[in-house]
Write a protein that holds these residues in place. Structure first.
Motif, PDB file in Angstrom:
ATOM      1  N   ARG A  50      71.686  49.561  60.049  1.00  0.00           N
ATOM      2  CA  ARG A  50      70.975  49.005  58.973  1.00  0.00           C
ATOM      3  C   ARG A  50      70.164  47.930  59.297  1.00  0.00           C
ATOM      4  O   ARG A  50      69.083  47.626  58.891  1.00  0.00           O
ATOM      5  CB  ARG A  50      71.612  49.063  57.755  1.00  0.00           C
ATOM      6  CG  ARG A  50      72.116  50.777  57.128  1.00  0.00           C
ATOM      7  CD  ARG A  50      73.149  50.545  56.097  1.00  0.00           C
ATOM      8  NE  ARG A  50      72.419  50.030  54.878  1.00  0.00           N
ATOM      9  CZ  ARG A  50      71.628  50.516  54.144  1.00  0.00           C
ATOM     10  NH1 ARG A  50      71.603  51.517  53.935  1.00  0.00           N
ATOM     11  NH2 ARG A  50      71.031  49.811  53.087  1.00  0.00           N
ATOM     12  N   ALA A  53      67.299  48.578  61.482  1.00  0.00           N
ATOM     13  CA  ALA A  53      66.317  49.308  60.661  1.00  0.00           C
ATOM     14  C   ALA A  53      65.484  48.489  59.724  1.00  0.00           C
ATOM     15  O   ALA A  53      64.617  48.731  59.095  1.00  0.00           O
ATOM     16  CB  ALA A  53      67.060  50.491  59.992  1.00  0.00           C
ATOM     17  N   GLY A  54      66.143  47.165  59.403  1.00  0.00           N
ATOM     18  CA  GLY A  54      65.440  46.221  58.621  1.00  0.00           C
ATOM     19  C   GLY A  54      65.817  46.478  57.304  1.00  0.00           C
ATOM     20  O   GLY A  54      65.341  45.812  56.287  1.00  0.00           O
ATOM     21  N   LEU A  55      67.083  47.227  56.964  1.00  0.00           N
ATOM     22  CA  LEU A  55      67.467  47.385  55.624  1.00  0.00           C
ATOM     23  C   LEU A  55      68.444  46.404  55.276  1.00  0.00           C
ATOM     24  O   LEU A  55      68.842  46.142  54.014  1.00  0.00           O
ATOM     25  CB  LEU A  55      68.239  48.653  55.590  1.00  0.00           C
ATOM     26  CG  LEU A  55      67.335  50.012  55.748  1.00  0.00           C
ATOM     27  CD1 LEU A  55      68.019  51.380  55.629  1.00  0.00           C
ATOM     28  CD2 LEU A  55      66.037  49.974  54.440  1.00  0.00           C
TER      29      LEU A  55
END
Lengths: 257, 260
Positions: A50, A53-55
């Motif tokens: 994550r 993913a940039g989350l």
């Protein structure tokens, strides 16, 4: 093809006052390779994915991405989560089209071509394209999710235990499909899994994670091209054995710590 | 499902026969308990008044329902925007739910007059709450994984609202609408009871009930009650039909099968 290299430097991720989920973790992901991350539940492997993913925003350290186009910003990632995460009111077709809609991209014909191309690539029959997710089996939903991750032509594919909920038969089919896709497109891929056999079959390199740290990093000598048959040879058994021992040693060392 | 009609009709027939039998054998004056035959006869004789009544009440409840659908959706959209707004507004929306409609209807007639619009307003107020609360939860109770899908693709707040939150809320709206339809009819009739016979052109079922009750026409009052029940069933069927056809893919009809 756009190459992309990702490097994480001393990344720390912490939620509240708990001990860090990622504990000054550094990792380099080479282009056009599949890297598997394995480790016990709660070791932070999903958080690692994550973060890439940039989350999740790391509190310390940084995630650097480099593409062949130069510059590091705006890396396209495709993510497949543990569940298919499809919008139940959209058909298969409309679900796969969603990422393109969100980007307001291209003419209608180009979008349609791309959606059709991805749906064919994951072997979904045209008869199913107009169906709603609830009319599909679990394996088919996962294929749709994979097609959706591929539709933006991402330079990196992030797979978060995507096949954990499938039975062995379907899981093998999906492994075969991902191998096939990689062998034709060579997408840089990060696969998070807790299934050792899957990690050995699918990846160039296996990283073992325990309690937010990388404790082992092993190159996988299993020859390419691979298919489900690769599991039958003695070499597969050897690699499996070696990594299994590493995993146990790492887990035991953590318990003592 | 078709076979189930037989016992349902059978139950009604038995009930009507029992009612008629009690009336025959008990010697109760018709003013206390008219039999079903007498109620049916009166309904036929008063068919013109009942027809206008059904039309008026139907118009009032449908307009009230539309109004609460519009206002309720807008309020829900506002409420979904921030936790702070919800804390500031939601308790007062809850007030709408708990205040007895019979208590505020006279107040509304004072403010808005003995008019059709007052009836619409009463119908709307009583049917507002299920829509606000359902749509609000539909807008905010989104599976975090679906939100992640949108965030990975850097969706704007507007895109998340239009492509995720609103379609997700439609399922909840349909549930709310089903509850609200029944309530809107109750509201319209309560409103008409208070607005009374001042409006002769638009004598709704509530107006008829209160007028006939004062004339001690029990059979006609019962006829109006039967008419309002039939109106309720028809309106609910229309709403269900519209929802099933227009909103089927959002409302995932099969999940509701068990609740019907």
């Amino acid at each position: 093809m756009m190459l992309s290299r990702i490097s994480l430097q001393d990344v720390v991720v912490r939620f509240g006052d708990h001990p860090p989920v990622l504990d000054s973790l550094s990792l380099d992901l080479a282009p056009e390779k599949i890297v598997s991350v394995i480790g016990p539940s709660g070791c932070g492997k999903t958080t690692l994915l994550r973060t890439i993913a940039g989350l999740v925003e790391p509190q310390e350290g940084r995630v650097r991405t480099v593409t062949s186009a130069g510059g590091g910003a705006g890396l396209e990632v495709g993510v497949v989560f543990q569940e298919p995460a499809l919008l139940p009111w959209r058909t298969v077709w409309e679900n796969v089209r969603l990422p393109l809609e969100l980007r307001g991209r291209g003419g209608r014909a180009a979008v349609d071509d791309e959606v059709a191309r991805q749906l064919s690539a994951v072997h979904l029959a045209q008869a199913d394209w107009g169906k709603l997710p609830r009319q599909l089996s679990g394996g088919m939903r996962m294929r749709v999710s994979l097609a959706r991750a591929l539709v933006t032509n991402p330079s990196m594919l992030l797979l978060d235990e995507p096949f954990a909920a499938l039975d062995d038969m379907l899981r093998a089919q999906m492994n075969q499909l991902v191998l096939e896709l990689w062998q034709t497109r060579r997408r840089t891929t990060l696969l998070v899994t807790h299934n050792l056999a899957e990690a050995v079959l699918m990846s160039h390199r296996i990283v073992i994670m325990v309690k937010g740290r990388l404790v082992a990093d092993v190159d996988n000598p299993l020859p390419w091209p691979r298919s489900l048959d690769s599991r039958a040879g003695t070499q597969f058994a050897e690699v499996y054995q070696r990594i299994s021992e590493l995993l146990w040693t790492a887990a035991e060392a953590e318990v003592k710590r | 499902m078709r076979g189930q009609w037989i016992p349902t009709i059978g139950g009604l027939v038995v009930l009507l026969l029992l009612w008629q039998a009690i009336v025959w054998w008990s010697d109760l004056p018709p003013i206390l308990l008219p039999g079903p035959v007498q109620v049916a006869t009166t309904m036929w004789q008063e068919r013109a008044a009942l027809g206008v009544g059904v039309a008026a009440t139907c118009a009032a409840s449908a307009l009230g329902l539309l109004l609460s659908l519009l206002v309720g959706s807008i309020v829900a959209l506002l409420l979904s925007q921030s936790r702070w707004l919800r804390a500031a507004i939601f308790p007062y929306v809850l007030f709408l739910q708990t205040v007895p409609i019979v208590a505020i209807a006279p107040l509304l007639t004072t403010w808005f007059g003995y008019r059709f619009r007052t009836v619409v307003l009463v119908a709307s107020i009583i049917s507002l709450f299920p829509i606000v609360s359902n749509v609000t939860s539909g807008l905010i109770s989104i599976d975090p994984l679906l939100l992640d899908v949108f965030r990975v693709h850097r969706a704007s707040r507007w895109q998340i609202m239009v492509k995720l939150r609103i379609p997700h809320a439609i399922r909840y709206l349909v549930l709310g609408l089903r509850v609200s339809t029944g309530l809107a009819i109750i509201g319209a009739i309560v409103g008409e009871l208070f607005v009374g016979d001042a409006v002769n052109r638009f004598a709704g079922l509530g107006t008829l009930i209160s007028a006939w009750q004062r004339m001690a026409r029990t059979d006609a009052v019962m006829g109006a009650i039967v008419a309002s029940t039939l109106l309720g069933i028809s309106l609910l069927s229309i709403v269900n039909l519209l929802c099933d056809n227009l909103l089927a893919r959002w409302s995932t009809a099969q999940e509701f099968e068990s609740q019907r």
